[in-house]
Motif scaffolding. Structure first.
Motif, PDB file in Angstrom:
ATOM      1  N   ILE A  81      16.102 -73.449 -73.650  1.00 46.86           N
ATOM      2  CA  ILE A  81      16.224 -74.807 -73.122  1.00 46.86           C
ATOM      3  C   ILE A  81      17.685 -75.208 -73.146  1.00 46.86           C
ATOM      4  N   LYS A  82      17.976 -76.412 -72.752  1.00 47.11           N
ATOM      5  CA  LYS A  82      19.353 -76.866 -72.551  1.00 47.11           C
ATOM      6  C   LYS A  82      20.232 -76.603 -73.768  1.00 47.11           C
ATOM      7  N   ARG A  83      19.768 -76.962 -74.963  1.00 51.73           N
ATOM      8  CA  ARG A  83      20.573 -76.803 -76.169  1.00 51.73           C
ATOM      9  C   ARG A  83      20.903 -75.331 -76.408  1.00 51.73           C
ATOM     10  N   SER A 129       9.282 -75.028 -59.853  1.00 53.24           N
ATOM     11  CA  SER A 129      10.439 -74.282 -60.348  1.00 53.24           C
ATOM     12  C   SER A 129      10.407 -74.031 -61.848  1.00 53.24           C
ATOM     13  N   CYS A 130       9.618 -74.778 -62.591  1.00 51.40           N
ATOM     14  CA  CYS A 130       9.638 -74.714 -64.057  1.00 51.40           C
ATOM     15  C   CYS A 130       9.245 -73.332 -64.572  1.00 51.40           C
ATOM     16  N   TYR A 131      10.007 -72.830 -65.544  1.00 47.61           N
ATOM     17  CA  TYR A 131       9.727 -71.532 -66.150  1.00 47.61           C
ATOM     18  C   TYR A 131       8.668 -71.605 -67.251  1.00 47.61           C
ATOM     19  N   LYS A 132       8.426 -72.810 -67.798  1.00 44.97           N
ATOM     20  CA  LYS A 132       7.624 -72.925 -69.014  1.00 44.97           C
ATOM     21  C   LYS A 132       6.212 -73.446 -68.783  1.00 44.97           C
ATOM     22  N   ASP A 133       6.064 -74.454 -67.919  1.00 42.03           N
ATOM     23  CA  ASP A 133       4.812 -75.203 -67.856  1.00 42.03           C
ATOM     24  C   ASP A 133       4.144 -75.119 -66.494  1.00 42.03           C
ATOM     25  N   ASN A 134       2.818 -75.250 -66.500  1.00 42.00           N
ATOM     26  CA  ASN A 134       2.021 -75.181 -65.278  1.00 42.00           C
ATOM     27  C   ASN A 134       1.577 -76.544 -64.750  1.00 42.00           C
ATOM     28  N   ASN A 135       1.660 -77.571 -65.570  1.00 43.12           N
ATOM     29  CA  ASN A 135       1.135 -78.880 -65.167  1.00 43.12           C
ATOM     30  C   ASN A 135       2.228 -79.880 -64.848  1.00 43.12           C
ATOM     31  N   LEU A 167       9.911 -63.978 -48.348  1.00 41.30           N
ATOM     32  CA  LEU A 167       9.474 -63.849 -49.730  1.00 41.30           C
ATOM     33  C   LEU A 167       9.415 -65.250 -50.337  1.00 41.30           C
ATOM     34  N   VAL A 168       8.231 -65.672 -50.707  1.00 42.77           N
ATOM     35  CA  VAL A 168       8.028 -67.059 -51.134  1.00 42.77           C
ATOM     36  C   VAL A 168       7.442 -67.089 -52.539  1.00 42.77           C
ATOM     37  N   SER A 169       8.277 -67.453 -53.497  1.00 38.09           N
ATOM     38  CA  SER A 169       7.831 -67.561 -54.881  1.00 38.09           C
ATOM     39  C   SER A 169       7.083 -68.859 -55.118  1.00 38.09           C
ATOM     40  N   GLY A 170       7.414 -69.870 -54.317  1.00 38.62           N
ATOM     41  CA  GLY A 170       6.881 -71.208 -54.527  1.00 38.62           C
ATOM     42  C   GLY A 170       7.938 -72.179 -55.007  1.00 38.62           C
ATOM     43  N   GLY A 171       9.154 -71.664 -55.266  1.00 38.82           N
ATOM     44  CA  GLY A 171      10.253 -72.506 -55.714  1.00 38.82           C
ATOM     45  C   GLY A 171      11.033 -73.108 -54.560  1.00 38.82           C
ATOM     46  N   MET A 172      12.016 -73.943 -54.900  1.00 40.88           N
ATOM     47  CA  MET A 172      12.751 -74.679 -53.862  1.00 40.88           C
ATOM     48  C   MET A 172      13.631 -73.758 -53.015  1.00 40.88           C
ATOM     49  N   ASP A 173      14.215 -72.711 -53.617  1.00 37.28           N
ATOM     50  CA  ASP A 173      15.079 -71.827 -52.844  1.00 37.28           C
ATOM     51  C   ASP A 173      14.279 -71.034 -51.816  1.00 37.28           C
ATOM     52  N   SER A 174      13.117 -70.526 -52.237  1.00 40.06           N
ATOM     53  CA  SER A 174      12.294 -69.761 -51.294  1.00 40.06           C
ATOM     54  C   SER A 174      11.723 -70.668 -50.208  1.00 40.06           C
ATOM     55  N   LEU A 175      11.449 -71.937 -50.559  1.00 39.30           N
ATOM     56  CA  LEU A 175      10.974 -72.888 -49.545  1.00 39.30           C
ATOM     57  C   LEU A 175      12.025 -73.103 -48.458  1.00 39.30           C
ATOM     58  N   VAL A 176      13.253 -73.393 -48.858  1.00 40.17           N
ATOM     59  CA  VAL A 176      14.308 -73.667 -47.869  1.00 40.17           C
ATOM     60  C   VAL A 176      14.596 -72.416 -47.045  1.00 40.17           C
ATOM     61  N   THR A 177      14.538 -71.254 -47.673  1.00 37.71           N
ATOM     62  CA  THR A 177      14.717 -69.999 -46.942  1.00 37.71           C
ATOM     63  C   THR A 177      13.621 -69.824 -45.896  1.00 37.71           C
ATOM     64  N   ALA A 178      12.382 -70.123 -46.280  1.00 38.43           N
ATOM     65  CA  ALA A 178      11.269 -70.029 -45.332  1.00 38.43           C
ATOM     66  C   ALA A 178      11.434 -71.023 -44.192  1.00 38.43           C
ATOM     67  N   ALA A 179      11.913 -72.219 -44.513  1.00 36.87           N
ATOM     68  CA  ALA A 179      12.135 -73.238 -43.480  1.00 36.87           C
ATOM     69  C   ALA A 179      13.196 -72.778 -42.483  1.00 36.87           C
ATOM     70  N   GLY A 201      11.626 -79.936 -67.464  1.00 36.29           N
ATOM     71  CA  GLY A 201      12.900 -80.631 -67.313  1.00 36.29           C
ATOM     72  C   GLY A 201      13.998 -80.096 -68.202  1.00 36.29           C
ATOM     73  N   LYS A 202      13.712 -79.077 -69.024  1.00 35.56           N
ATOM     74  CA  LYS A 202      14.688 -78.577 -69.989  1.00 35.56           C
ATOM     75  C   LYS A 202      15.093 -77.129 -69.767  1.00 35.56           C
ATOM     76  N   CYS A 203      14.226 -76.337 -69.156  1.00 33.26           N
ATOM     77  CA  CYS A 203      14.557 -74.921 -68.955  1.00 33.26           C
ATOM     78  C   CYS A 203      15.661 -74.784 -67.906  1.00 33.26           C
ATOM     79  N   ASP A 204      16.237 -73.596 -67.839  1.00 39.98           N
ATOM     80  CA  ASP A 204      17.354 -73.350 -66.932  1.00 39.98           C
ATOM     81  C   ASP A 204      16.998 -73.681 -65.486  1.00 39.98           C
ATOM     82  N   SER A 205      15.806 -73.271 -65.077  1.00 38.01           N
ATOM     83  CA  SER A 205      15.402 -73.485 -63.691  1.00 38.01           C
ATOM     84  C   SER A 205      15.235 -74.980 -63.373  1.00 38.01           C
TER      85      SER A 205
END
Length: 241
Positions: free
Chosen positions: A90-92, A200-206, A14-26, A210-214
């Motif tokens: 975001i962080k705050r 991994s970003c939850y907010k932006d596509n481009n 299962l590959v979302s495109g994030g770092m955890d799914s990448l390492v799992t796929a590897a 750097g501020k969201c939880d992910s």
């Protein structure tokens, strides 16, 4: 790639495109021919995650790919990832919530999403003859989502046994479940996993916020691993993880 996968058993990753799914796929790629599964569920960064999925699949020369649209999760709502009216914290916001102990499950939790994902994976695995499903769930150092806990996957395995053909034996593999983000980064580096292709970003596509939880969990993991995160963040936000 001539006959390289001939003697390897088939597994669904299962590959979302994030770092955890990448390492799992590897990790799955070490001993299996891997079939990649991805869900579009109306999330804010759907297009960017799909691009990351295809880039990672190309990197591993994955021939079997399934992309499934389950936009009903957006219609159901209840998550900041699928409902534009709910702000991505975001962080705050997260620090205030933690101090007041008001939020145990973050608003970025998509209600029971991983059950939908696994149900589709099991259906596909049964058809193509895969006997393992790899998912990059992290309980140890993650956002606190209830469907990322080990107890959930053990329970789901029982449902698989009860609801598939008698000869079907499918195991759910969660190699990262008890790892910290820094350990995941180190394992990925050991496996030459292409972190630069992930998102991994939850907010932006481009450019990652750097501020969201992910983003913050990802940045923290790279920092503690003593490694540089290869993706781009908004100016001034990269060091805030």
């Amino acid at each position: 790639m001539e006959n390289k996968m001939e003697n390897k058993p088939l597994a669904v990753a299962l590959v979302s495109g994030g770092m955890d799914s990448l390492v799992t796929a590897a990790i799955a790629n070490l001993e299996h021919e891997i079939a990649f599964l991805h869900l579009n569920y109306g999330q804010r960064t759907e297009k960017r995650e799909l691009r990351a999925f295809n880039d990672i699949a190309d990197f591993y020369d994955v021939q079997k790919r399934l992309v499934v649209d389950v936009n009903y999760l957006k219609k159901i709502g209840g998550s900041a990832l699928t409902d534009e009216k709910i702000e991505v914290p975001i962080k705050r916001d997260l620090e205030i919530a933690n101090r007041k102990s008001q939020i145990e499950i973050p608003p970025t939790y998509v209600p029971f999403r991983n059950a939908h994902l696994l149900a589709i994976a099991v259906s596909w695995a049964e058809v193509i003859g895969a006997n393992k499903i790899y998912i990059g769930a992290v309980e140890e150092d993650s956002s606190g989502y209830p469907d990322c806990r080990e107890v959930f996957y053990k329970a789901f395995e029982k449902a698989i046994d009860a609801g598939t053909k008698p000869e079907t034996k499918i195991k759910i593999i969660t190699p990262l479940i008890h790892m910290k983000k820094s350990a995941i980064v180190k394992r990925g580096i050991e496996l030459n996993a292409p972190f630069h292709l992930t998102w991994s970003c939850y907010k932006d596509n481009n450019t990652a916020c750097g501020k969201c939880d992910s983003c913050r969990l990802r940045l923290k993991g790279f920092k503690e691993a003593g490694a540089d995160d290869p993706i781009q963040y908004r100016k001034g936000n990269k060091l805030r993880g």
